[in-house]
Design a protein around this motif. Structure first.
Motif, PDB file in Angstrom:
ATOM      1  N   UNK A  87      19.162   8.451   1.445  1.00 20.94           N
ATOM      2  CA  UNK A  87      19.834   8.603   0.164  1.00 20.94           C
ATOM      3  C   UNK A  87      21.331   8.393   0.370  1.00 20.94           C
ATOM      4  N   UNK A  88      21.939   7.566  -0.458  1.00 24.28           N
ATOM      5  CA  UNK A  88      23.285   7.041  -0.217  1.00 24.28           C
ATOM      6  C   UNK A  88      24.311   8.119   0.110  1.00 24.28           C
ATOM      7  N   UNK A 101       0.818  -1.216   0.000  1.00 26.11           N
ATOM      8  CA  UNK A 101       0.000   0.000   0.000  1.00 26.11           C
ATOM      9  C   UNK A 101       0.850   1.263   0.000  1.00 26.11           C
ATOM     10  N   UNK A 102       2.137   1.136   0.295  1.00 27.39           N
ATOM     11  CA  UNK A 102       2.976   2.314   0.480  1.00 27.39           C
ATOM     12  C   UNK A 102       3.140   3.114  -0.810  1.00 27.39           C
ATOM     13  N   UNK A 103       3.536   2.463  -1.896  1.00 27.37           N
ATOM     14  CA  UNK A 103       3.771   3.164  -3.152  1.00 27.37           C
ATOM     15  C   UNK A 103       2.556   3.930  -3.642  1.00 27.37           C
ATOM     16  N   UNK A 107      10.720  18.040  -2.800  1.00 29.77           N
ATOM     17  CA  UNK A 107      11.668  18.717  -1.916  1.00 29.77           C
ATOM     18  C   UNK A 107      11.733  18.165  -0.512  1.00 29.77           C
ATOM     19  N   UNK A 108      10.983  17.080  -0.238  1.00 32.34           N
ATOM     20  CA  UNK A 108      11.001  16.490   1.097  1.00 32.34           C
ATOM     21  C   UNK A 108      12.237  15.604   1.274  1.00 32.34           C
ATOM     22  N   UNK A 109      12.600  15.375   2.516  1.00 39.17           N
ATOM     23  CA  UNK A 109      13.718  14.492   2.853  1.00 39.17           C
ATOM     24  C   UNK A 109      13.161  13.084   3.070  1.00 39.17           C
ATOM     25  N   UNK A 110      13.545  12.079   2.241  1.00 38.82           N
ATOM     26  CA  UNK A 110      13.003  10.727   2.396  1.00 38.82           C
ATOM     27  C   UNK A 110      13.842   9.870   3.329  1.00 38.82           C
ATOM     28  N   UNK A 111      13.170   9.125   4.199  1.00 38.50           N
ATOM     29  CA  UNK A 111      13.835   8.215   5.123  1.00 38.50           C
ATOM     30  C   UNK A 111      13.023   6.934   5.261  1.00 38.50           C
ATOM     31  N   UNK A 112      13.712   5.820   5.417  1.00 34.62           N
ATOM     32  CA  UNK A 112      13.074   4.553   5.748  1.00 34.62           C
ATOM     33  C   UNK A 112      13.553   4.142   7.133  1.00 34.62           C
ATOM     34  N   UNK A 113      12.622   4.004   8.063  1.00 35.21           N
ATOM     35  CA  UNK A 113      12.933   3.608   9.442  1.00 35.21           C
ATOM     36  C   UNK A 113      12.084   2.392   9.781  1.00 35.21           C
ATOM     37  N   UNK A 114      12.700   1.217   9.782  1.00 35.49           N
ATOM     38  CA  UNK A 114      11.967  -0.023  10.007  1.00 35.49           C
ATOM     39  C   UNK A 114      12.314  -0.610  11.372  1.00 35.49           C
ATOM     40  N   UNK A 157       9.847   6.526  -2.033  1.00 36.93           N
ATOM     41  CA  UNK A 157       9.473   7.890  -1.634  1.00 36.93           C
ATOM     42  C   UNK A 157       9.896   8.940  -2.664  1.00 36.93           C
ATOM     43  N   UNK A 158      10.244   8.498  -3.877  1.00 36.12           N
ATOM     44  CA  UNK A 158      10.702   9.430  -4.914  1.00 36.12           C
ATOM     45  C   UNK A 158       9.726  10.574  -5.164  1.00 36.12           C
TER      46      UNK A 158
END
Length: 297
Positions: free
Chosen positions: A147-148, A76-78, A115-122, A108-109
Protein backbone atom coordinates in the motif's frame (compact mmCIF):
# COMPACT_ATOMS: atom_id res chain seq x y z
CA UNK A 1 14.47 -2.90 7.71
CA UNK A 2 12.20 -4.63 10.21
CA UNK A 3 12.68 -8.39 10.36
CA UNK A 4 9.35 -10.28 10.51
CA UNK A 5 8.78 -12.48 13.54
CA UNK A 6 8.83 -16.23 12.99
CA UNK A 7 5.63 -16.92 11.13
CA UNK A 8 3.33 -19.85 10.48
CA UNK A 9 3.18 -19.98 6.68
CA UNK A 10 0.35 -21.43 4.60
CA UNK A 11 1.00 -22.04 0.90
CA UNK A 12 -1.87 -21.82 -1.60
CA UNK A 13 -0.91 -23.65 -3.79
CA UNK A 14 2.10 -25.97 -3.97
CA UNK A 15 2.90 -25.26 -7.62
CA UNK A 16 6.33 -24.48 -8.99
CA UNK A 17 6.45 -21.02 -7.37
CA UNK A 18 4.60 -21.73 -4.14
CA UNK A 19 6.60 -24.83 -3.22
CA UNK A 20 9.93 -23.07 -3.79
CA UNK A 21 9.01 -19.88 -1.92
CA UNK A 22 7.54 -21.97 0.90
CA UNK A 23 10.83 -23.84 1.13
CA UNK A 24 12.76 -20.55 1.04
CA UNK A 25 10.69 -19.19 3.93
CA UNK A 26 11.21 -22.42 5.87
CA UNK A 27 14.95 -22.15 5.28
CA UNK A 28 14.77 -18.61 6.70
CA UNK A 29 13.33 -19.97 9.94
CA UNK A 30 9.58 -19.71 9.40
CA UNK A 31 7.32 -22.76 9.71
CA UNK A 32 5.22 -23.98 6.79
CA UNK A 33 2.21 -25.41 8.59
CA UNK A 34 0.06 -26.41 5.58
CA UNK A 35 -0.22 -26.23 1.81
CA UNK A 36 -2.87 -26.89 -0.79
CA UNK A 37 -2.39 -28.98 -3.90
CA UNK A 38 -4.49 -31.54 -5.72
CA UNK A 39 -2.55 -32.50 -8.85
CA UNK A 40 -0.03 -35.33 -8.76
CA UNK A 41 2.72 -32.85 -9.67
CA UNK A 42 1.81 -30.57 -6.76
CA UNK A 43 1.79 -33.49 -4.35
CA UNK A 44 5.24 -34.61 -5.54
CA UNK A 45 6.63 -31.07 -5.28
CA UNK A 46 5.27 -30.71 -1.76
CA UNK A 47 6.83 -34.02 -0.75
CA UNK A 48 10.17 -32.93 -2.20
CA UNK A 49 10.33 -29.29 -1.08
CA UNK A 50 7.89 -29.17 1.86
CA UNK A 51 8.39 -32.57 3.51
CA UNK A 52 5.94 -33.41 6.28
CA UNK A 53 3.66 -30.46 5.47
CA UNK A 54 0.00 -31.53 5.34
CA UNK A 55 -2.03 -30.81 2.19
CA UNK A 56 -5.36 -29.21 3.06
CA UNK A 57 -8.14 -27.25 1.37
CA UNK A 58 -7.18 -23.63 0.58
CA UNK A 59 -9.50 -22.12 3.21
CA UNK A 60 -8.08 -24.40 5.91
CA UNK A 61 -4.54 -23.46 4.90
CA UNK A 62 -5.30 -19.73 5.04
CA UNK A 63 -7.23 -19.92 8.31
CA UNK A 64 -4.27 -21.50 10.15
CA UNK A 65 -1.53 -19.23 8.76
CA UNK A 66 0.05 -16.02 9.96
CA UNK A 67 1.43 -15.55 6.45
CA UNK A 68 -0.78 -16.71 3.59
CA UNK A 69 1.25 -17.23 0.39
CA UNK A 70 -1.01 -17.19 -2.67
CA UNK A 71 1.03 -18.64 -5.54
CA UNK A 72 -1.66 -18.77 -8.20
CA UNK A 73 -2.05 -17.97 -11.92
CA UNK A 74 -2.95 -14.33 -12.63
CA UNK A 75 -6.57 -14.98 -13.59
CA UNK A 76 -7.18 -17.37 -10.69
CA UNK A 77 -5.92 -14.99 -8.00
CA UNK A 78 -8.91 -12.64 -7.72
CA UNK A 79 -11.56 -15.38 -7.47
CA UNK A 80 -9.47 -17.25 -4.88
CA UNK A 81 -9.04 -14.13 -2.73
CA UNK A 82 -12.78 -13.42 -2.88
CA UNK A 83 -13.61 -17.03 -2.07
CA UNK A 84 -11.26 -17.18 0.91
CA UNK A 85 -12.66 -13.89 2.22
CA UNK A 86 -16.19 -15.24 1.90
CA UNK A 87 -15.28 -18.22 4.10
CA UNK A 88 -13.73 -15.97 6.77
CA UNK A 89 -10.25 -17.35 6.15
CA UNK A 90 -8.57 -13.92 6.52
CA UNK A 91 -8.19 -12.07 9.81
CA UNK A 92 -6.58 -9.02 11.33
CA UNK A 93 -2.84 -9.38 11.89
CA UNK A 94 -2.28 -11.80 9.00
CA UNK A 95 0.12 -11.09 6.17
CA UNK A 96 -1.37 -12.06 2.80
CA UNK A 97 1.15 -12.28 -0.03
CA UNK A 98 0.59 -13.09 -3.68
CA UNK A 99 3.28 -13.86 -6.25
CA UNK A 100 1.57 -12.64 -9.44
CA UNK A 101 3.55 -10.22 -11.54
CA UNK A 102 0.45 -8.80 -13.23
CA UNK A 103 -1.28 -7.64 -10.04
CA UNK A 104 -0.44 -5.20 -7.29
CA UNK A 105 -2.12 -5.17 -3.88
CA UNK A 106 -5.51 -4.03 -5.19
CA UNK A 107 -6.48 -7.62 -5.91
CA UNK A 108 -6.03 -8.36 -2.19
CA UNK A 109 -8.66 -5.80 -1.12
CA UNK A 110 -10.96 -8.47 0.44
CA UNK A 111 -8.07 -9.60 2.66
CA UNK A 112 -7.20 -6.02 3.59
CA UNK A 113 -10.84 -5.36 4.52
CA UNK A 114 -10.56 -8.23 7.00
CA UNK A 115 -7.55 -6.50 8.60
CA UNK A 116 -4.76 -8.43 6.88
CA UNK A 117 -1.61 -6.79 5.54
CA UNK A 118 -1.54 -7.13 1.70
CA UNK A 119 1.73 -7.60 -0.19
CA UNK A 120 2.70 -8.49 -3.74
CA UNK A 121 6.05 -10.29 -4.03
CA UNK A 122 6.87 -11.33 -7.60
CA UNK A 123 10.14 -13.26 -8.09
CA UNK A 124 11.72 -12.20 -11.39
CA UNK A 125 12.86 -15.65 -12.49
CA UNK A 126 11.46 -18.81 -14.01
CA UNK A 127 10.77 -21.77 -11.76
CA UNK A 128 11.07 -25.50 -12.33
CA UNK A 129 9.73 -26.47 -8.90
CA UNK A 130 12.94 -28.29 -8.10
CA UNK A 131 15.40 -27.79 -5.18
CA UNK A 132 17.93 -25.98 -7.38
CA UNK A 133 15.46 -23.09 -7.64
CA UNK A 134 16.26 -22.29 -4.02
CA UNK A 135 19.87 -21.57 -4.92
CA UNK A 136 18.81 -19.49 -7.94
CA UNK A 137 16.83 -17.23 -5.59
CA UNK A 138 20.15 -15.70 -4.52
CA UNK A 139 20.64 -14.27 -8.01
CA UNK A 140 17.14 -12.93 -8.60
CA UNK A 141 15.15 -9.83 -7.73
CA UNK A 142 11.63 -9.68 -6.35
CA UNK A 143 9.17 -6.99 -7.39
CA UNK A 144 7.69 -5.71 -4.10
CA UNK A 145 4.40 -3.79 -3.99
CA UNK A 146 2.63 -2.60 -0.84
CA UNK A 147 0.00 0.00 0.00
CA UNK A 148 1.53 3.27 -1.20
CA UNK A 149 1.58 5.24 2.06
CA UNK A 150 2.30 2.29 4.38
CA UNK A 151 6.08 2.35 4.80
CA UNK A 152 5.92 -0.40 7.41
CA UNK A 153 4.25 -2.70 4.86
CA UNK A 154 6.97 -1.97 2.30
CA UNK A 155 9.57 -2.83 4.94
CA UNK A 156 7.87 -6.14 5.71
CA UNK A 157 7.81 -7.08 2.03
CA UNK A 158 11.46 -6.18 1.61
CA UNK A 159 12.46 -8.06 4.76
CA UNK A 160 10.66 -11.22 3.62
CA UNK A 161 12.38 -10.97 0.25
CA UNK A 162 15.82 -10.62 1.84
CA UNK A 163 15.07 -13.57 4.13
CA UNK A 164 14.33 -15.71 1.06
CA UNK A 165 17.76 -14.74 -0.32
CA UNK A 166 16.62 -12.37 -3.08
CA UNK A 167 16.94 -8.64 -3.75
CA UNK A 168 13.81 -6.47 -3.27
CA UNK A 169 12.87 -3.89 -5.90
CA UNK A 170 9.98 -1.52 -5.19
CA UNK A 171 7.30 -1.51 -7.90
CA UNK A 172 4.53 1.09 -7.38
CA UNK A 173 0.97 -0.18 -7.75
CA UNK A 174 0.29 1.90 -10.87
CA UNK A 175 3.47 0.60 -12.53
CA UNK A 176 2.62 -3.06 -12.04
CA UNK A 177 0.90 -3.71 -15.44
CA UNK A 178 3.75 -2.02 -17.35
CA UNK A 179 6.34 -3.85 -15.24
CA UNK A 180 4.77 -7.20 -16.02
CA UNK A 181 4.33 -6.43 -19.73
CA UNK A 182 8.04 -5.58 -19.94
CA UNK A 183 9.09 -8.80 -18.22
CA UNK A 184 6.77 -10.95 -20.33
CA UNK A 185 7.88 -9.24 -23.54
CA UNK A 186 11.51 -9.89 -22.69
CA UNK A 187 11.48 -13.35 -21.12
CA UNK A 188 8.51 -15.07 -22.76
CA UNK A 189 9.05 -13.70 -26.25
CA UNK A 190 12.77 -14.43 -25.97
CA UNK A 191 11.93 -18.11 -25.52
CA UNK A 192 9.67 -18.00 -28.58
CA UNK A 193 12.32 -16.21 -30.62
CA UNK A 194 15.09 -18.64 -29.73
CA UNK A 195 12.86 -21.67 -30.30
CA UNK A 196 12.11 -20.30 -33.78
CA UNK A 197 15.85 -19.87 -34.43
CA UNK A 198 16.52 -23.46 -33.38
CA UNK A 199 13.71 -24.69 -35.60
CA UNK A 200 15.02 -22.76 -38.62
CA UNK A 201 18.53 -24.12 -38.20
CA UNK A 202 17.31 -27.66 -37.71
CA UNK A 203 15.15 -27.41 -40.84
CA UNK A 204 18.30 -26.41 -42.73
CA UNK A 205 20.15 -29.53 -41.63
CA UNK A 206 22.10 -28.15 -38.64
CA UNK A 207 22.28 -31.05 -36.19
CA UNK A 208 23.16 -29.19 -33.01
CA UNK A 209 21.56 -25.74 -33.28
CA UNK A 210 21.54 -25.26 -29.51
CA UNK A 211 25.34 -25.59 -29.32
CA UNK A 212 25.70 -23.24 -32.27
CA UNK A 213 23.46 -20.57 -30.71
CA UNK A 214 24.47 -20.76 -27.05
CA UNK A 215 27.66 -18.63 -27.10
CA UNK A 216 26.21 -16.12 -29.57
CA UNK A 217 22.99 -15.56 -27.65
CA UNK A 218 24.73 -15.53 -24.26
CA UNK A 219 27.11 -12.83 -25.51
CA UNK A 220 24.27 -10.82 -27.06
CA UNK A 221 22.30 -10.89 -23.80
CA UNK A 222 25.32 -9.91 -21.73
CA UNK A 223 26.23 -7.11 -24.14
CA UNK A 224 22.78 -5.52 -24.28
CA UNK A 225 22.42 -5.56 -20.49
CA UNK A 226 25.80 -3.82 -20.21
CA UNK A 227 25.73 -1.52 -23.23
CA UNK A 228 22.11 -1.07 -24.27
CA UNK A 229 21.56 -0.17 -27.93
CA UNK A 230 25.32 0.12 -28.50
CA UNK A 231 25.34 -3.69 -28.47
CA UNK A 232 23.31 -3.84 -31.70
CA UNK A 233 25.05 -5.74 -34.49
CA UNK A 234 23.97 -7.48 -37.68
CA UNK A 235 22.81 -6.42 -41.14
CA UNK A 236 20.04 -4.06 -40.04
CA UNK A 237 22.27 -2.09 -37.67
CA UNK A 238 25.02 -2.00 -40.32
CA UNK A 239 22.69 -0.91 -43.11
CA UNK A 240 23.31 -4.03 -45.24
CA UNK A 241 20.12 -3.87 -47.29
CA UNK A 242 21.21 -6.65 -49.64
CA UNK A 243 21.59 -9.10 -46.77
CA UNK A 244 18.21 -8.11 -45.31
CA UNK A 245 16.65 -8.66 -48.76
CA UNK A 246 18.15 -12.14 -48.85
CA UNK A 247 16.72 -12.89 -45.41
CA UNK A 248 13.26 -11.78 -46.49
CA UNK A 249 13.46 -13.92 -49.60
CA UNK A 250 14.60 -17.12 -47.89
CA UNK A 251 12.07 -16.72 -45.07
CA UNK A 252 9.25 -16.12 -47.55
CA UNK A 253 10.18 -19.39 -49.27
CA UNK A 254 11.25 -21.59 -46.36
CA UNK A 255 9.48 -20.23 -43.25
CA UNK A 256 6.67 -17.85 -44.23
CA UNK A 257 5.08 -18.12 -40.78
CA UNK A 258 8.21 -16.51 -39.27
CA UNK A 259 8.49 -13.69 -41.82
CA UNK A 260 6.08 -11.29 -40.01
CA UNK A 261 8.01 -11.63 -36.72
CA UNK A 262 11.35 -11.06 -38.47
CA UNK A 263 9.96 -7.97 -40.22
CA UNK A 264 8.49 -6.43 -37.07
CA UNK A 265 11.68 -6.95 -35.07
CA UNK A 266 13.82 -5.65 -37.91
CA UNK A 267 11.71 -2.47 -37.99
CA UNK A 268 12.25 -2.00 -34.25
CA UNK A 269 15.99 -2.58 -34.78
CA UNK A 270 16.02 0.16 -37.45
CA UNK A 271 14.42 2.59 -34.99
CA UNK A 272 16.75 1.74 -32.13
CA UNK A 273 19.88 1.71 -34.31
CA UNK A 274 18.91 5.09 -35.82
CA UNK A 275 18.28 6.64 -32.39
CA UNK A 276 21.60 5.25 -31.10
CA UNK A 277 23.50 6.82 -34.00
CA UNK A 278 24.54 3.44 -35.41
CA UNK A 279 22.52 3.73 -38.61
CA UNK A 280 22.44 6.70 -40.97
CA UNK A 281 19.23 8.25 -42.25
CA UNK A 282 19.63 7.05 -45.84
CA UNK A 283 20.39 3.47 -44.79
CA UNK A 284 17.49 3.49 -42.32
CA UNK A 285 15.11 4.65 -45.04
CA UNK A 286 16.36 2.04 -47.50
CA UNK A 287 15.92 -0.84 -45.07
CA UNK A 288 12.55 0.47 -43.84
CA UNK A 289 11.28 0.62 -47.43
CA UNK A 290 12.60 -2.87 -48.05
CA UNK A 291 10.81 -4.20 -44.98
CA UNK A 292 7.61 -2.42 -45.98
CA UNK A 293 7.76 -3.98 -49.44
CA UNK A 294 8.66 -7.40 -48.08
CA UNK A 295 10.69 -8.23 -51.21
CA UNK A 296 13.98 -7.48 -52.96
CA UNK A 297 15.11 -3.83 -52.89
Amino acid sequence: MTRPARLAVGVVSAGRVGSVLGAALARAGHTVIAASGVSDASVRRAERLLPGVPLLAPDEVARQADLVLLALPDDALGPMVSGLAATGAFRAGQIVVHTSGAHGVGVLAPAAEAGALPLALHPVMTFTGRPEDLERMAACSVGVTATEADEAAWNVGEALTVEMGAEPVRIPEQTRPLYHAALAHGANHLVTLIADCVQLLRSGGVRTPERLLAPLLSAALDNVLRQGDRALTGPVARGDAGTVATHLDVLARRAPDLLPAYTVLARRTVVRAREAGLLGGAEATEISNLLDDGRDA
